[in-house]
Structure formats: C-alpha cells, structure tokens
Design a protein around this motif. Structure first.
Motif, short mmCIF file in Angstrom:
data_model
loop_
_atom_site.label_atom_id
_atom_site.label_comp_id
_atom_site.label_asym_id
_atom_site.label_seq_id
_atom_site.Cartn_x
_atom_site.Cartn_y
_atom_site.Cartn_z
N ARG A 58 0.74 -1.32 0.16
CA ARG A 58 -0.11 0.23 0.08
C ARG A 58 0.92 1.30 -0.16
O ARG A 58 0.38 2.25 -0.56
CB ARG A 58 -0.91 -0.11 1.26
CG ARG A 58 -1.92 -1.28 1.31
CD ARG A 58 -3.02 -0.90 0.12
NE ARG A 58 -3.71 0.02 0.53
CZ ARG A 58 -4.98 -0.03 1.20
NH1 ARG A 58 -5.29 -1.24 1.87
NH2 ARG A 58 -5.73 1.05 1.38
N SER A 59 2.01 1.21 0.66
CA SER A 59 2.88 2.60 0.71
C SER A 59 3.32 2.76 -0.72
O SER A 59 3.74 3.80 -1.10
CB SER A 59 3.95 1.96 1.62
OG SER A 59 3.54 1.90 2.82
N PHE A 279 3.52 10.30 13.90
CA PHE A 279 2.90 9.33 13.00
C PHE A 279 1.31 8.88 13.50
O PHE A 279 0.37 8.83 12.91
CB PHE A 279 3.66 8.27 13.08
CG PHE A 279 5.02 8.57 11.92
CD1 PHE A 279 4.85 8.90 10.64
CD2 PHE A 279 6.19 8.72 12.82
CE1 PHE A 279 6.12 9.14 10.05
CE2 PHE A 279 7.38 8.96 11.82
CZ PHE A 279 7.31 9.24 10.60
N ALA A 280 1.38 8.48 14.84
CA ALA A 280 0.27 7.81 15.19
C ALA A 280 -1.01 8.96 15.30
O ALA A 280 -2.14 8.65 15.04
CB ALA A 280 0.28 7.30 16.55
N ILE A 299 -1.19 4.93 5.33
CA ILE A 299 -0.29 3.61 5.57
C ILE A 299 1.18 3.69 5.35
O ILE A 299 1.94 2.94 6.06
CB ILE A 299 -0.89 2.53 4.85
CG1 ILE A 299 -2.39 2.16 5.13
CG2 ILE A 299 -0.18 1.29 4.76
CD1 ILE A 299 -3.25 1.37 4.20
N ALA A 300 1.47 4.43 4.30
CA ALA A 300 2.85 4.92 4.10
C ALA A 300 3.64 5.35 5.27
O ALA A 300 4.76 4.81 5.74
CB ALA A 300 3.12 5.73 2.91
N SER A 301 3.15 6.27 6.08
CA SER A 301 3.62 6.86 7.07
C SER A 301 3.67 5.78 8.26
O SER A 301 4.47 5.76 9.13
CB SER A 301 2.85 8.05 7.53
OG SER A 301 1.39 7.55 7.79
N VAL A 304 6.73 3.72 7.97
CA VAL A 304 7.85 4.30 8.46
C VAL A 304 7.89 4.12 9.97
O VAL A 304 8.97 3.88 10.51
CB VAL A 304 7.82 6.02 8.27
CG1 VAL A 304 9.14 6.57 8.69
CG2 VAL A 304 7.82 5.94 6.64
N LEU A 305 6.78 4.29 10.60
CA LEU A 305 6.71 4.17 12.17
C LEU A 305 7.05 2.67 12.26
O LEU A 305 7.66 2.35 13.32
CB LEU A 305 5.30 4.56 12.55
CG LEU A 305 5.41 4.32 13.99
CD1 LEU A 305 5.93 5.23 15.03
CD2 LEU A 305 3.84 4.64 14.37
N PHE A 306 6.54 1.79 11.57
CA PHE A 306 6.68 0.18 11.66
C PHE A 306 8.37 -0.05 11.74
O PHE A 306 8.90 -0.60 12.43
CB PHE A 306 6.05 -0.59 10.73
CG PHE A 306 6.27 -1.95 10.78
CD1 PHE A 306 5.65 -2.63 11.72
CD2 PHE A 306 7.35 -2.79 9.89
CE1 PHE A 306 5.72 -4.14 12.10
CE2 PHE A 306 7.22 -4.03 9.94
CZ PHE A 306 6.57 -4.77 10.80
#
Length: 331
Positions: A58-59, A279-280, A299-301, A304-306
C-alpha cells in the motif's frame, strides 16, 4: 565367585542430567509441545511478514502517486488533485516527543524502582507496587482527557519559567498561548510510560542475587554503594529492556497525543510552540475522512513508524547483548 558377584551387581553409572537431556521429543506430550511451540514461532514470523508486505504494497501505491518528496515535504495533502504529502513534520514530532518522554520518565522510574525494591518498608513497597501496576493499566484516553483538562492549563507557569531562564537557547522560547506543544506531549507520554518502566525495573532489581549485596555489605559498603556496585550493573540490561518497552508505547501512542496536541505541519525551533505532529496522531485524526489514496498515504507513514520501531528494538537487543556479560546474570 566374588568376581562374578561384583560384575553382576555393579551399580549403574550415576544419572547425568545434562547428558540425559537430548532435546528430542520422545513422548507424545513432548511431540505435541514441540509442535505447538514451533508452530507458534512460525506463525509469528508469518504474521510479521504479512504485516510488512501489506504495508509495503500500500505504501508503494501511495508514494508512486506523490507529487512531492515523501521524506522532506512539510505538508500533508493526500486528497488534492495533485497529492503532495511528506513525513518530515511527523518524524520530527514523533522523535522529539519520545526523547522528551524518555528523558523525563526513565530516571524517575529507576529511582522509584530502587526505592520500592531496596529502601521502602515491606508494607509500603507492596502498596506502591500495586498502585504502579494499576497505573500501567489505565487506558490512554483517560490520560489524554486528564492532560487536556488539567495538565495543559497548569503548564503555563512552567513554560514561563523555562522561557525566563532557558529561553535564550531558542529551544525553550515561549510566546504565550495554550500549552499544546510537543513538550506537553512529551510530559504526558512520560507519565504514561512511567508505570511500565518502573514495574519492569523493579522486578529486575528484585532478582539481584542476595550474595552480591551481602558481600558488598560485608566489605563495609553503604546502601548506595551496594546499589551502585551490585544492583545497577546486574539490572542494566533489564532497565534497557524496560526503557525500550516504554519507548515503544511512546512512539505509537495515539489518542492521548491527539487529545493534547494542537497539530500543524510546521517544524518549530522551540519545543514550547504549539504545533507539530506524530505518526500515530496523524493517522488517527485523518484516517476516517481520507479517500482510498489518502488511506494509502497514511499507511505509508505507518510503514515508516513500523520500521522505526523495529530499528529501536534491534538497537536495544544489540545493547543488551553487548552488556550481558557485565550484568551479573551469569553469576
């Protein structure tokens, strides 16, 4: 006759527990447990890989349609005719608020854990431990409401004091207004992760071998010297693990941050200026009103958090592995 008797009645060799443990599943229960354990480990890896694959797919769809630089753009307009969005503000806000939270929470948490485990009377220590465990279970929205209704109005005095004495640094310059800044978010996150870090650190300090402490006391060490020479070296790895656990919650906290922060896509030099984002918080506030492409951008952001979370946990594991021989755990 004696020889035959001695040969026949020779006792079996002593049972060696280490050699008897082969690690092979020889009984049905062993095979079932081995299969369940192995299946659980494989399932965890499959789930993590599925999450990473979904986020990556999705990103890629979102970043390929982004008309701006995803990493440096100070704007988030994923639903426009020409989508332009970036994570610069979100990355800075997430890292800054988490650093403030860790700087405030970890020293206090270690001090509370040491007091409970080595200074407080037994009845008081058990009561404090019970209260801290209860605080760790409080929902984040409760912390958010408390922060918005109580913490924000009462931080004006602290902000003014910081501006008077540290405003010359530019980091603590305060221009007035509501205290809905990243510094407030950091304070709230510090309060939220304090019970987690304290609880884990306390359990680690209680596992210090009593022989280490008694040996130091026998040599004439004071209570603080015992803690410095025996307790803290033994519990260093545990404190790092507790800190990383708290950092994981600080990085991914959503509702409390969204309730307290006044979001804006600006990077301010001062921690006391309203604005910024994480992010959250950005995902929680924009997901319900976003279209399909906007959701892909969020979801792309999240990806990055992931990745940031994985890097932080990996760094923590490396630190623990390097310091394991000094922790006293092998004694």
């Amino acid at each position: 006759m004696n020889t035959a008797t001695s040969t026949t009645d020779t006792p079996p060799p002593p049972h060696d527990g280490l050699s008897a443990i082969s690690g092979k599943a020889v009984r049905p229960g062993d095979r079932i447990f081995l299969g369940l354990s192995r299946g659980s480990g494989i399932a965890l890896l499959v789930i993590m890989a599925a999450i990473a694959g979904f986020l990556t797919y999705r990103s890629v769809l979102a970043i390929s349609g982004d008309k701006a630089n995803f990493f440096t753009t100070l704007d988030w307009n994923a639903s426009g005719a020409e989508p332009k969005f970036g994570i610069a503000v979100l990355a800075v806000g997430t890292v800054v608020s988490s650093i403030v939270a860790m700087a405030l929470a970890v020293p206090v948490a270690v001090g509370i854990a040491l007091f409970i485990s080595h200074y407080a009377p037994r009845r008081l220590s058990s009561t404090l431990g019970y209260v801290i465990d209860l605080l760790a279970a409080v929902p984040s929205i409760i912390y958010g409401l408390w922060g918005a209704l109580f913490l924000v109005p009462h931080l004006t005095g602290l902000y003014t004091w910081l501006d008077d004495y540290l405003g010359w640094t530019g980091i603590f310059e305060y221009g007035g207004g509501a205290a809905r800044s990243l510094f407030t978010v950091g304070i709230l996150l510090a309060i939220m992760i304090l019970p987690i870090v304290t609880s884990v650190s306390r359990e680690v300090f209680l596992q210090v071998p009593k022989m280490h402490e008694e040996a130091a006391l026998a040599l004439g060490a004071t209570r603080w010297e015992v803690i410095r020479m025996s307790v803290l070296p033994f519990g260093r790895s545990g404190v790092i693990s507790a800190s990383m656990l708290g950092l994981g919650r600080a990085l991914g906290e959503t509702m409390a941050v969204a309730t307290v922060l006044s979001p804006s896509f600006l990077i301010n030099a001062s921690l006391l200026d309203p604005g910024g984002g994480t992010f959250a918080q950005n995902i929680a506030s924009k997901f319900s009103e976003a279209d399909q492409f906007g959701q892909d951008a969020l979801i792309a952001s999240g990806l990055v958090l992931f990745v940031i979370t994985l890097l932080v946990n990996g760094a923590a594991r490396l630190i623990i592995a390097r310091r394991k021989e000094y922790s006293g755990a092998a004694a």
